[in-house]
Design a protein around this motif. Structure first.
Motif, short mmCIF file in Angstrom:
data_model
loop_
_atom_site.label_atom_id
_atom_site.label_comp_id
_atom_site.label_asym_id
_atom_site.label_seq_id
_atom_site.Cartn_x
_atom_site.Cartn_y
_atom_site.Cartn_z
N ALA A 25 -6.27 8.47 5.37
CA ALA A 25 -6.89 7.15 5.51
C ALA A 25 -8.30 7.17 4.96
CB ALA A 25 -6.93 6.76 6.99
N CYS A 26 -8.71 6.06 4.35
CA CYS A 26 -10.10 5.95 3.90
C CYS A 26 -10.55 4.50 4.05
CB CYS A 26 -10.26 6.42 2.46
SG CYS A 26 -12.02 6.51 2.02
N ASN A 27 -11.85 4.35 4.32
CA ASN A 27 -12.41 3.01 4.49
C ASN A 27 -13.11 2.52 3.23
OD1 ASN A 27 -14.35 4.94 4.65
ND2 ASN A 27 -15.21 4.30 6.60
N SER A 34 -6.96 7.34 -5.43
CA SER A 34 -5.74 6.64 -5.02
C SER A 34 -5.58 6.55 -3.50
CB SER A 34 -4.52 7.33 -5.63
OG SER A 34 -4.63 7.32 -7.04
N PHE A 35 -6.52 7.11 -2.74
CA PHE A 35 -6.42 6.97 -1.28
C PHE A 35 -6.45 5.51 -0.82
CE2 PHE A 35 -7.58 11.55 -1.00
CZ PHE A 35 -6.56 11.95 -0.14
N PRO A 36 -7.24 4.64 -1.49
CA PRO A 36 -7.22 3.24 -1.02
C PRO A 36 -5.85 2.58 -1.10
CG PRO A 36 -9.13 3.64 -2.42
CD PRO A 36 -8.27 4.86 -2.50
N GLY A 70 -10.83 14.17 3.43
CA GLY A 70 -9.79 13.18 3.68
C GLY A 70 -9.17 12.80 2.34
N GLY A 71 -8.96 11.54 2.13
CA GLY A 71 -9.44 10.33 2.79
C GLY A 71 -10.88 10.49 3.29
N GLU A 72 -11.16 9.80 4.37
CA GLU A 72 -12.49 9.88 4.97
C GLU A 72 -12.35 10.64 6.30
OE1 GLU A 72 -15.70 9.38 4.33
OE2 GLU A 72 -15.87 10.16 6.37
S1 SF4 Z 1 -11.40 9.34 -0.42
FE1 SF4 Z 1 -13.50 9.41 -1.23
S2 SF4 Z 1 -13.29 8.87 -3.38
FE2 SF4 Z 1 -11.38 8.24 -2.34
S3 SF4 Z 1 -11.70 6.09 -1.76
FE3 SF4 Z 1 -12.32 7.34 -0.04
S4 SF4 Z 1 -14.53 7.64 -0.32
FE4 SF4 Z 1 -13.70 6.96 -2.28
#
Ligand code: SF4
Ligand code: SF4
Length: 357
Positions: A25-27, A34-36, A70-72
């Motif tokens: 997961a990422c914010n 590509s995490f978003p 992560g992600g975050e």
């Molecule tokens: S994992 Fe890092 S690079 Fe990927 S969207 Fe989240 S903050 Fe951005």
């Protein structure tokens, strides 16, 4: 470190290093990642109990350095217990974050949990570019406010900058980092494709460079190492190695992924590295995964290629001692006196600023 531990480390070829992505997961919404694209229903947090058991297995197998990502990773509810478990096992920890969820109280908790190094990613040379790319308005101002707090807590942060088309002038980028209060920076090399489960890549124009363009980026980073007051942590030798790779030359410093470095995802599956797609097994069974040394040269990911240059010397000394113990004096002395050992030592000294807390 006791003399016995140091000897053990030498015989092992230096410390092992593992990156664990504790969540997918990422914010943030960075275009070169590509995490978003992970849908809310597909978000996974690593199982805390399995992770803690796995850390013990890693430690028993000689992994002394751990990077949580992560992600975050600040979205991971069990982050502080995981760091605390690593601290109790005498594993040095690094954390790679976009910084959005940091607060003064969280910083103190991270330090108490034993965090050694905090890495904060910065993408562009102005607040407007960085915040727009991350999709987090006000992020740069937040980081600017927290850098002094981090330093007071003993966590002098490292800026991590991906080489991308968001940066027109690398000198301007470094001046921006200095203005934000950073003293150390590491450059991440652009990635358009990975085959493991890790999603820190995108087939996006901002990171899609020709070999000639990449060659130019590496030259510019090398030039700036002498011209900036910031410590650029990527060793000159590693940058030169990647330039040799771009020109089709064979590697002089073999990649140590699968031998000294590994990647583990949120399902706690072990991979040799972020790039290669074949899972090697669950984290708890890490001790059954045989080490791999096959001279792979398939990618140019800084997390593996930079430390492989630093660690060449330690691996060489271990190889030499192993050969001498077998009575093979020629091979032992050959490994010990190999000229690349001296180059590796110079790179190691250049990278010593990683160790500052
Ligand atoms: S994992 Fe890092 S690079 Fe990927 S969207 Fe989240 S903050 Fe951005
Ligand atoms: S060169 Fe790249 S793909 Fe090959 S083992 Fe090293 S990190 Fe993995």
């Amino acid at each position: 470190m006791t003399g016995k531990e140091l000897l053990r480390l030498m015989l092992q070829g230096g410390p092992g290093f593992c990156q664990i992505a504790v969540t997918n997961a990422c914010n943030a919404h960075c275009h070169f990642c590509s995490f978003p694209r992970v849908a809310p229903g597909e978000r996974v947090m690593a199982d805390p109990a399995r992770l803690c058991r796995g850390l013990k297995v890693l430690r028993d197998q000689g992994v002394n350095y751990l990077c949580l990502t992560g992600g975050e990773p600040l979205l991971y509810p069990a982050l502080l217990p995981a760091l605390g478990r690593a601290r109790d096992l005498a594993i040095h920890t690094l954390l790679c974050s976009n910084g959005w969820l940091l607060t003064p109280a969280y910083i103190r908790d991270l330090k108490i949990a034993g965090l050694s190094t905090l890495i904060i990613s910065i993408d562009g040379p102005t607040a407007a570019v960085h915040d727009a790319h991350r999709g987090l308005p006000g992020l740069t101002g937040h980081i600017r406010e927290l850098v002094p707090e981090l330093r007071r807590a003993g966590l002098d942060p490292v800026a991590s900058v991906t080489l991308s088309r968001l940066i027109i002038d690398l000198g301007e980028m470094l001046r921006f980092l200095e203005e934000l209060g950073f003293r150390r920076v590491t450059f991440s090399y652009p990635i358009t494709r990975l085959n493991s489960s890790y999603l820190g890549f995108a087939d996006h124009y901002s990171v899609d460079f020709t070999p000639a363009e990449l060659y130019g980026w590496f030259s510019r980073v090398k030039e700036l190492k002498a011209a900036t007051s910031l410590h650029i942590l990527n060793p000159r030798l590693a940058l030169s190695e990647l330039q040799r790779r771009l020109r089709g030359h064979p590697p002089r410093f073999p990649c140590l992924a699968g031998y000294k470095y590994w990647f583990v995802d949120w399902d706690l599956q072990v991979f040799r590295c972020h790039y290669l797609g074949e899972p090697l097994g669950p984290l708890e069974e890490f001790c059954q995964i045989p080490p791999i040394r096959n001279g792979c040269n398939a990618c140019a990911i800084d997390c593996y290629r930079d430390p492989s240059v630093y660690q060449y010397l330690a691996v060489s000394v271990a190889d030499s001692l192993a050969a001498l113990r077998r009575g093979n004096w020629l091979a032992g002395l050959g490994a010990l006196l190999h000229p690349y050992n001296f180059l590796s030592l110079a790179a190691l000294l250049e990278g010593r600023h990683w160790l500052r807390g």
